[in-house]
Motif scaffolding. Structure first.
Motif, PDB file in Angstrom:
ATOM      1  N   ASN A  83     -22.909  26.964  25.869  1.00 43.55           N
ATOM      2  CA  ASN A  83     -23.089  26.932  24.419  1.00 43.55           C
ATOM      3  C   ASN A  83     -21.768  27.050  23.666  1.00 43.55           C
ATOM      4  O   ASN A  83     -21.617  27.818  22.720  1.00 43.55           O
ATOM      5  CB  ASN A  83     -24.068  28.024  23.968  1.00 43.55           C
ATOM      6  CG  ASN A  83     -23.758  29.389  24.545  1.00 43.55           C
ATOM      7  OD1 ASN A  83     -23.109  29.513  25.581  1.00 43.55           O
ATOM      8  ND2 ASN A  83     -24.249  30.433  23.896  1.00 43.55           N
ATOM      9  N   ARG A  87     -25.896  35.534  24.673  1.00 39.36           N
ATOM     10  CA  ARG A  87     -26.594  34.976  23.506  1.00 39.36           C
ATOM     11  C   ARG A  87     -26.627  35.954  22.330  1.00 39.36           C
ATOM     12  O   ARG A  87     -27.581  35.967  21.540  1.00 39.36           O
ATOM     13  CB  ARG A  87     -28.015  34.558  23.876  1.00 39.36           C
ATOM     14  CG  ARG A  87     -28.072  33.543  25.017  1.00 39.36           C
ATOM     15  CD  ARG A  87     -27.709  32.160  24.539  1.00 39.36           C
ATOM     16  NE  ARG A  87     -27.607  31.205  25.659  1.00 39.36           N
ATOM     17  CZ  ARG A  87     -27.561  29.887  25.525  1.00 39.36           C
ATOM     18  NH1 ARG A  87     -27.587  29.358  24.316  1.00 39.36           N
ATOM     19  NH2 ARG A  87     -27.443  29.097  26.566  1.00 39.36           N
ATOM     20  N   ILE A 104     -24.458  35.609  19.990  1.00 42.86           N
ATOM     21  CA  ILE A 104     -24.394  34.567  18.963  1.00 42.86           C
ATOM     22  C   ILE A 104     -24.868  33.280  19.629  1.00 42.86           C
ATOM     23  O   ILE A 104     -24.870  33.167  20.864  1.00 42.86           O
ATOM     24  CB  ILE A 104     -22.993  34.402  18.345  1.00 42.86           C
ATOM     25  CG1 ILE A 104     -21.979  33.907  19.375  1.00 42.86           C
ATOM     26  CG2 ILE A 104     -22.535  35.702  17.707  1.00 42.86           C
ATOM     27  CD1 ILE A 104     -20.649  33.516  18.762  1.00 42.86           C
ATOM     28  N   ALA A 105     -25.255  32.305  18.801  1.00 43.91           N
ATOM     29  CA  ALA A 105     -25.883  31.112  19.371  1.00 43.91           C
ATOM     30  C   ALA A 105     -24.879  30.192  20.055  1.00 43.91           C
ATOM     31  O   ALA A 105     -25.160  29.663  21.146  1.00 43.91           O
ATOM     32  CB  ALA A 105     -26.632  30.348  18.281  1.00 43.91           C
ATOM     33  N   ALA A 106     -23.726  29.968  19.419  1.00 38.49           N
ATOM     34  CA  ALA A 106     -22.792  28.983  19.952  1.00 38.49           C
ATOM     35  C   ALA A 106     -21.445  29.121  19.260  1.00 38.49           C
ATOM     36  O   ALA A 106     -21.332  29.781  18.219  1.00 38.49           O
ATOM     37  CB  ALA A 106     -23.341  27.566  19.744  1.00 38.49           C
ATOM     38  N   ARG A 145     -25.595  21.362  19.046  1.00 35.46           N
ATOM     39  CA  ARG A 145     -25.502  21.363  20.508  1.00 35.46           C
ATOM     40  C   ARG A 145     -25.134  19.980  21.057  1.00 35.46           C
ATOM     41  O   ARG A 145     -25.658  19.537  22.080  1.00 35.46           O
ATOM     42  CB  ARG A 145     -26.803  21.879  21.120  1.00 35.46           C
ATOM     43  CG  ARG A 145     -27.166  23.274  20.645  1.00 35.46           C
ATOM     44  CD  ARG A 145     -28.535  23.724  21.102  1.00 35.46           C
ATOM     45  NE  ARG A 145     -28.612  23.931  22.551  1.00 35.46           N
ATOM     46  CZ  ARG A 145     -29.703  24.377  23.168  1.00 35.46           C
ATOM     47  NH1 ARG A 145     -30.805  24.664  22.470  1.00 35.46           N
ATOM     48  NH2 ARG A 145     -29.718  24.529  24.476  1.00 35.46           N
ATOM     49  N   THR A 153     -23.330  30.564  14.405  1.00 43.26           N
ATOM     50  CA  THR A 153     -22.274  29.894  15.154  1.00 43.26           C
ATOM     51  C   THR A 153     -20.909  30.320  14.620  1.00 43.26           C
ATOM     52  O   THR A 153     -20.784  30.740  13.472  1.00 43.26           O
ATOM     53  CB  THR A 153     -22.377  28.352  15.048  1.00 43.26           C
ATOM     54  OG1 THR A 153     -22.006  27.933  13.719  1.00 43.26           O
ATOM     55  CG2 THR A 153     -23.782  27.872  15.370  1.00 43.26           C
ATOM     56  N   GLY A 210     -31.339  23.186  17.903  1.00 40.85           N
ATOM     57  CA  GLY A 210     -30.122  23.745  17.329  1.00 40.85           C
ATOM     58  C   GLY A 210     -30.398  24.412  16.004  1.00 40.85           C
ATOM     59  O   GLY A 210     -31.535  24.784  15.690  1.00 40.85           O
ATOM     60  N   ALA A 211     -29.340  24.553  15.222  1.00 39.33           N
ATOM     61  CA  ALA A 211     -29.444  25.230  13.930  1.00 39.33           C
ATOM     62  C   ALA A 211     -29.181  24.238  12.807  1.00 39.33           C
ATOM     63  O   ALA A 211     -28.324  23.359  12.924  1.00 39.33           O
ATOM     64  CB  ALA A 211     -28.432  26.365  13.846  1.00 39.33           C
ATOM     65  N   PRO A 219     -27.868  36.571  15.738  1.00 32.36           N
ATOM     66  CA  PRO A 219     -27.952  35.925  17.053  1.00 32.36           C
ATOM     67  C   PRO A 219     -28.110  34.412  16.960  1.00 32.36           C
ATOM     68  O   PRO A 219     -27.879  33.699  17.937  1.00 32.36           O
ATOM     69  CB  PRO A 219     -29.191  36.584  17.684  1.00 32.36           C
ATOM     70  CG  PRO A 219     -29.961  37.152  16.551  1.00 32.36           C
ATOM     71  CD  PRO A 219     -28.978  37.513  15.507  1.00 32.36           C
ATOM     72  N   THR A 220     -28.476  33.911  15.786  1.00 29.87           N
ATOM     73  CA  THR A 220     -28.602  32.470  15.564  1.00 29.87           C
ATOM     74  C   THR A 220     -27.341  31.845  14.989  1.00 29.87           C
ATOM     75  O   THR A 220     -27.300  30.638  14.749  1.00 29.87           O
ATOM     76  CB  THR A 220     -29.766  32.200  14.589  1.00 29.87           C
ATOM     77  OG1 THR A 220     -29.539  32.971  13.387  1.00 29.87           O
ATOM     78  CG2 THR A 220     -31.102  32.594  15.205  1.00 29.87           C
ATOM     79  N   ASP A 235     -24.652  31.967   8.408  1.00 33.37           N
ATOM     80  CA  ASP A 235     -25.264  31.233   9.517  1.00 33.37           C
ATOM     81  C   ASP A 235     -24.207  30.509  10.335  1.00 33.37           C
ATOM     82  O   ASP A 235     -24.384  30.304  11.541  1.00 33.37           O
ATOM     83  CB  ASP A 235     -26.269  30.203   8.973  1.00 33.37           C
ATOM     84  CG  ASP A 235     -27.407  30.862   8.222  1.00 33.37           C
ATOM     85  OD1 ASP A 235     -28.104  31.704   8.812  1.00 33.37           O
ATOM     86  OD2 ASP A 235     -27.586  30.541   7.019  1.00 33.37           O
TER      87      ASP A 235
END
Length: 329
Positions: free
Chosen positions: A276, A251, A253-255, A115, A229, A138-139, A226-227, A200
């Motif tokens: 995002n 949301r 997906i996360a970004a 992020r 990118t 973030g991830a 959903p997490t 991921d």
């Protein structure tokens, strides 16, 4: 001297090099409108382009044109059916940008996962007033699963970098790569659907073709975690940008990190309203050394294809080599 058009601004020393062989018409300004491009191609034997659309109309308006050298790996700006019908050679510039583009893909993926853009905007807006345990979470990249869609030269370069991050690598490609390459990269083949469910971080590095149009859209976002990118350093049109903006807003997906867009340089307005997403203006190959290498390779292709220089008649990177030696039709 044979006449060529250089349709975009490039390094002046490359222009001087071309002038050793050709009468050069250089557009050192904005991209030419279609009618002006056709007008300036009319009396040319060759052209050097950087994404300029060349199709049947442009070729018909330029009866002497024998080669168009694209300063890019992708050549979806060329109507290759029209090139083949007219016996006009197209060339591109592969390999010289592999590592630079892979570096940028990693930079964009990591900025997206952590992020970076969102947090910089937060800081610049004066919103950072205190430490908080859940601020800009973030991830992780290290130890996660990387999904690469398109395991060509750049995809393989991205996979090599994953070793240093202890990542599990899964990939999807039109066809499986050789077993020794899979072993070297520690990469496992997956269907596109399986990759999207597992990864991921998904990175797109496939060429644009009509068959690949909207390869990633609403149905694909529904498969992703959903997490997860998504990073696109391939071509605009591979992702349905409207569906992506909706998935980001909701949301699902996360970004996302995007260096390419449908209809670029225009960007879908909805992508400018979601926080995002990391957006960059098609700069994955933009190091000075790499852009110089691309320009010089495009020049090499043009010089050789028009029968000049030390490689006369043997351009390094023909796209449609079957037309070489044929009379312009």
């Amino acid at each position: 001297m044979q006449k060529i058009l250089v349709a975009r601004p490039i390094f002046p020393d490359v222009i001087e090099r071309l002038k050793q062989y050709f009468d050069v018409d250089w557009n050192n300004g904005d991209a030419l409108p279609a009618d002006e491009l056709a007008r300036r191609l009319a009396d040319k034997d060759g052209a050097l382009t950087a994404g300029d659309p060349i199709g049947a109309a442009e070729l018909a308006a330029a009866p002497k044109l024998r080669v168009v050298a694209n300063m890019a790996v992708g050549y979806n700006n060329f109507d290759m059916a029209a090139f083949n019908a007219a016996n006009v050679l197209g060339t591109n510039t592969p390999d010289v940008l592999n590592e630079t583009t892979a570096d940028f893909g990693w930079a964009l993926m990591m900025a997206t996962a952590r992020r970076i853009t969102e947090s910089e905007h937060f800081l610049r807006a004066g919103k950072w007033q205190k430490w908080a345990y859940d601020m800009m979470l973030g991830a992780d990249v290290y130890g996660s699963t990387l999904g690469i869609v398109g395991m060509g030269r750049i995809g393989q370069a991205i996979a090599r970098r994953a070793k240093g991050f202890n990542m599990r690598v899964v990939y999807h490609n039109r066809s499986r790569v050789a077993p020794e390459i899979e072993a070297e990269l520690n990469a496992e083949y997956r269907t596109k659907e399986a990759l999207l469910r597992e990864a991921d971080h998904v990175v797109l590095v496939l060429p644009y073709t009509p068959e690949n149009h909207h390869t990633i859209g609403a149905a694909e976002f529904a498969l992703m975690k959903p997490t997860a990118t998504l990073t696109n350093i391939a071509r605009g049109g591979i992702v349905d940008d409207a569906a992506l903006a909706e998935a980001l807003r909701e949301r699902r997906i996360a970004a996302a990190g995007l260096d390419v867009f449908e209809g670029e340089p225009s960007v879908h307005p909805a992508l400018l309203t979601v926080p995002n997403v990391v957006l960059t203006p098609h700069i994955a190959s933009a190091s000075e050394a790499t852009r110089r290498a691309m320009a010089n390779l495009a020049a090499d292709n043009l010089i050789a294809a028009l029968g000049a220089g030390p490689r006369a008649g043997r351009p390094p990177n023909p796209i449609n080599s079957a037309v070489m030696g044929k009379t312009r039709s």
